[in-house]
Design a protein around this motif. Structure first.
Motif, PDB file in Angstrom:
ATOM      1  N   GLY A  79      -9.336   7.430  -0.053  1.00  0.00           N
ATOM      2  CA  GLY A  79      -9.820   7.625  -1.408  1.00  0.00           C
ATOM      3  C   GLY A  79      -9.312   6.565  -2.358  1.00  0.00           C
ATOM      4  N   LEU A  80      -8.051   6.161  -2.184  1.00  0.00           N
ATOM      5  CA  LEU A  80      -7.507   5.109  -3.036  1.00  0.00           C
ATOM      6  C   LEU A  80      -8.192   3.781  -2.748  1.00  0.00           C
ATOM      7  CD1 LEU A  80      -5.592   3.946  -5.091  1.00  0.00           C
ATOM      8  CD2 LEU A  80      -3.782   3.950  -3.347  1.00  0.00           C
ATOM      9  N   ALA A  81      -8.446   3.483  -1.482  1.00  0.00           N
ATOM     10  CA  ALA A  81      -9.145   2.241  -1.147  1.00  0.00           C
ATOM     11  C   ALA A  81     -10.540   2.219  -1.769  1.00  0.00           C
ATOM     12  CB  ALA A  81      -9.226   2.083   0.373  1.00  0.00           C
TER      13      ALA A  81
ATOM     14  N   THR B 197      -5.562   5.684 -19.018  1.00  0.00           N
ATOM     15  CA  THR B 197      -4.730   6.461 -18.097  1.00  0.00           C
ATOM     16  C   THR B 197      -5.564   7.458 -17.311  1.00  0.00           C
ATOM     17  OG1 THR B 197      -2.846   6.251 -19.599  1.00  0.00           O
ATOM     18  CG2 THR B 197      -2.735   8.010 -17.959  1.00  0.00           C
ATOM     19  N   ARG B 198      -5.275   7.562 -16.016  1.00  0.00           N
ATOM     20  CA  ARG B 198      -5.859   8.589 -15.176  1.00  0.00           C
ATOM     21  C   ARG B 198      -4.730   9.455 -14.618  1.00  0.00           C
ATOM     22  NH1 ARG B 198      -5.657   8.665  -9.989  1.00  0.00           N
ATOM     23  NH2 ARG B 198      -7.715   9.604  -9.726  1.00  0.00           N
ATOM     24  N   VAL B 199      -5.030  10.722 -14.356  1.00  0.00           N
ATOM     25  CA  VAL B 199      -4.038  11.666 -13.863  1.00  0.00           C
ATOM     26  C   VAL B 199      -4.589  12.353 -12.626  1.00  0.00           C
ATOM     27  CG1 VAL B 199      -2.669  13.730 -14.376  1.00  0.00           C
ATOM     28  CG2 VAL B 199      -3.117  12.053 -16.180  1.00  0.00           C
ATOM     29  N   GLY B 200      -3.779  12.415 -11.564  1.00  0.00           N
ATOM     30  CA  GLY B 200      -4.183  13.094 -10.345  1.00  0.00           C
ATOM     31  C   GLY B 200      -4.217  12.172  -9.144  1.00  0.00           C
ATOM     32  N   GLY B 201      -4.384  12.778  -7.970  1.00  0.00           N
ATOM     33  CA  GLY B 201      -4.398  12.011  -6.738  1.00  0.00           C
ATOM     34  C   GLY B 201      -5.720  11.290  -6.515  1.00  0.00           C
ATOM     35  N   PHE B 202      -5.749  10.491  -5.443  1.00  0.00           N
ATOM     36  CA  PHE B 202      -6.933   9.697  -5.117  1.00  0.00           C
ATOM     37  C   PHE B 202      -7.663  10.226  -3.887  1.00  0.00           C
ATOM     38  CE2 PHE B 202      -4.214   6.831  -7.503  1.00  0.00           C
ATOM     39  CZ  PHE B 202      -5.103   6.164  -8.341  1.00  0.00           C
ATOM     40  N   GLY B 203      -7.058  11.181  -3.183  1.00  0.00           N
ATOM     41  CA  GLY B 203      -7.663  11.648  -1.948  1.00  0.00           C
ATOM     42  C   GLY B 203      -7.195  10.869  -0.738  1.00  0.00           C
ATOM     43  N   GLY B 204      -5.876  10.587  -0.695  1.00  0.00           N
ATOM     44  CA  GLY B 204      -5.332   9.862   0.441  1.00  0.00           C
ATOM     45  C   GLY B 204      -5.603   8.382   0.379  1.00  0.00           C
ATOM     46  N   PRO B 205      -5.165   7.630   1.397  1.00  0.00           N
ATOM     47  CA  PRO B 205      -5.362   6.176   1.379  1.00  0.00           C
ATOM     48  C   PRO B 205      -6.831   5.764   1.366  1.00  0.00           C
ATOM     49  CG  PRO B 205      -4.419   6.919   3.477  1.00  0.00           C
ATOM     50  CD  PRO B 205      -4.354   8.073   2.539  1.00  0.00           C
TER      51      PRO B 205
ATOM     52  N   ARG C  38       3.257   5.002   0.598  1.00  0.00           N
ATOM     53  CA  ARG C  38       2.624   4.735   1.891  1.00  0.00           C
ATOM     54  C   ARG C  38       1.101   4.646   1.745  1.00  0.00           C
ATOM     55  NH1 ARG C  38       6.548   8.772   3.692  1.00  0.00           N
ATOM     56  NH2 ARG C  38       8.305   7.675   4.677  1.00  0.00           N
ATOM     57  N   HIS C  39       0.539   5.553   0.941  1.00  0.00           N
ATOM     58  CA  HIS C  39      -0.904   5.514   0.718  1.00  0.00           C
ATOM     59  C   HIS C  39      -1.321   4.195   0.059  1.00  0.00           C
ATOM     60  CE1 HIS C  39      -1.489  10.184   0.834  1.00  0.00           C
ATOM     61  NE2 HIS C  39      -1.084   9.673   1.978  1.00  0.00           N
ATOM     62  N   ALA C  40      -0.512   3.725  -0.885  1.00  0.00           N
ATOM     63  CA  ALA C  40      -0.837   2.466  -1.558  1.00  0.00           C
ATOM     64  C   ALA C  40      -0.814   1.304  -0.575  1.00  0.00           C
ATOM     65  CB  ALA C  40       0.140   2.223  -2.706  1.00  0.00           C
ATOM     66  N   ILE C  41       0.159   1.298   0.319  1.00  0.00           N
ATOM     67  CA  ILE C  41       0.244   0.225   1.319  1.00  0.00           C
ATOM     68  C   ILE C  41      -1.002   0.225   2.203  1.00  0.00           C
ATOM     69  CG2 ILE C  41       1.512  -0.565   3.346  1.00  0.00           C
ATOM     70  CD1 ILE C  41       4.074   0.542   1.960  1.00  0.00           C
ATOM     71  N   GLU C  42      -1.383   1.417   2.691  1.00  0.00           N
ATOM     72  CA  GLU C  42      -2.557   1.521   3.563  1.00  0.00           C
ATOM     73  C   GLU C  42      -3.835   1.161   2.816  1.00  0.00           C
ATOM     74  OE1 GLU C  42      -2.857   5.150   5.826  1.00  0.00           O
ATOM     75  OE2 GLU C  42      -0.700   5.469   5.687  1.00  0.00           O
TER      76      GLU C  42
ATOM     77  N   VAL D  92      -6.526  -5.813  -1.281  1.00  0.00           N
ATOM     78  CA  VAL D  92      -5.994  -6.005  -2.633  1.00  0.00           C
ATOM     79  C   VAL D  92      -4.490  -6.245  -2.544  1.00  0.00           C
ATOM     80  CG1 VAL D  92      -5.635  -4.918  -4.884  1.00  0.00           C
ATOM     81  CG2 VAL D  92      -7.782  -4.564  -3.646  1.00  0.00           C
ATOM     82  N   PRO D  93      -3.969  -7.262  -3.189  1.00  0.00           N
ATOM     83  CA  PRO D  93      -2.519  -7.509  -3.140  1.00  0.00           C
ATOM     84  C   PRO D  93      -1.736  -6.385  -3.808  1.00  0.00           C
ATOM     85  CG  PRO D  93      -3.579  -9.010  -4.689  1.00  0.00           C
ATOM     86  CD  PRO D  93      -4.678  -8.308  -3.955  1.00  0.00           C
ATOM     87  N   LEU D  94      -0.583  -6.048  -3.209  1.00  0.00           N
ATOM     88  CA  LEU D  94       0.254  -4.948  -3.665  1.00  0.00           C
ATOM     89  C   LEU D  94       1.657  -5.456  -3.922  1.00  0.00           C
ATOM     90  CD1 LEU D  94       1.016  -1.863  -3.988  1.00  0.00           C
ATOM     91  CD2 LEU D  94       1.467  -1.891  -1.525  1.00  0.00           C
ATOM     92  N   LEU D  95       2.235  -5.003  -5.033  1.00  0.00           N
ATOM     93  CA  LEU D  95       3.633  -5.267  -5.349  1.00  0.00           C
ATOM     94  C   LEU D  95       4.315  -3.948  -5.671  1.00  0.00           C
ATOM     95  CD1 LEU D  95       5.873  -7.471  -6.083  1.00  0.00           C
ATOM     96  CD2 LEU D  95       5.182  -7.052  -8.461  1.00  0.00           C
ATOM     97  N   ALA D  96       5.520  -3.755  -5.171  1.00  0.00           N
ATOM     98  CA  ALA D  96       6.318  -2.599  -5.560  1.00  0.00           C
ATOM     99  C   ALA D  96       7.293  -3.025  -6.643  1.00  0.00           C
ATOM    100  CB  ALA D  96       7.072  -2.036  -4.359  1.00  0.00           C
TER     101      ALA D  96
END
Length: 261
Positions: A54-56, A44-52, A80-84, A91-95
């Motif tokens: 950072g997540l990418a 488990t990780r906790v916290g943000g990624f730094g916007g889209p 929205r960040h996950a989509i971007e 990377v494929p995304l599912l909600a």
């Protein structure tokens, strides 16, 4: 396969359990708004990624092959960040998104598009309101309306002057009998809630129906199109894993379209 599971809902926890049992490499991510989140059977990780962006970057660095967004239906920014980010990283995304609540014939629901609309839709005369919208959005209601508010939160730390309301610290899932008692004890006249869906939070709507109370129901924010699964079993099949509907149990609370008790 390496799955990133963006969590925070009951469905996310059920999916984490299923992935752990299947031995699938996966990481569970919490936003970090809750001081003591529910422990998960995955790293488990906790916290943000730094916007889209950072997540990418995280998706690339960790060699994530699949992302499942099982955040709260109102966590629109994270979704929205996950989509971007998934589009950037390929990377494929599912909600994993629970169905919204739908009214039954006895419900007195008034649908509003957002929190500001709910604030303006309350009556002008002082009333006793169960404000079930989370602690982050309480202050505008306290500042701009004359009502007395009952607030239910999962962790202590929110204080309200007694003349303006009361705070109940309680973690769901909630029960119909418990919420009936809560609304009766505090002489509630209106309920304001987000249309989150799921079994854990709908008891307040069933209680409002049984008591004949009006409900201001805030609709979910609009999001760009994306693949959606409504059950854990569907999410597992999207990953190419065997699944059955038992992954989506327990279902302790009645549906929102059942008759009042």
């Amino acid at each position: 396969m390496h799955v990133l599971l963006l969590g925070g809902t009951t469905e996310a926890s059920r999916l984490a359990q299923a992935l752990a049992r299947a031995g699938v490499p996966a990481t569970f991510s919490y936003a970090g708004r809750t001081a003591q989140p529910i422990a998960q059977p995955l790293p488990t990780r906790v916290g943000g990624f730094g916007g889209p962006e950072g997540l990418a970057a995280y998706l690339r660095e960790q060699r994530i092959t699949h992302v499942i967004d099982a955040t709260h239906p109102f966590a629109a920014q994270m979704s929205r960040h996950a989509i971007e980010a998934c589009a950037q990283a390929g990377v494929p995304l599912l909600a994993l998104q629970r169905p919204p609540w739908r009214p039954g014939p006895c419900d007195r629901w008034h649908r509003v598009p957002d929190l500001d609309a709910a604030l303006h839709a309350l009556p002008a005369t002082p009333s006793r309101v169960f404000l079930a919208i989370g602690r982050q959005h309480v202050q505008p209601f306290l500042r701009r309306t004359p009502h007395w508010y009952l607030l239910r939160i999962v962790e202590p730390g929110l204080e309200v002057p007694p003349q303006r309301g009361a705070v109940v610290v309680q973690r769901g899932p909630y029960t119909l009998q418990g919420d009936l008692a809560l609304l009766r004890t505090h002489c509630i006249e209106w309920v304001v809630a987000k249309n989150s869906g799921g079994e854990g939070g709908q008891a307040k709507l069933l209680a409002a129906r049984a008591l004949g109370l009006p409900v201001l129901l805030i609709e979910r924010p609009a999001l760009p199109p994306r693949p959606i699964a409504e059950t854990v079993a569907e999410a597992l099949r999207w990953l190419g894993l065997p699944a059955h509907e038992d992954f989506d149990t327990p279902r302790a609370a009645p549906r929102a379209d059942t008759p009042p008790v």
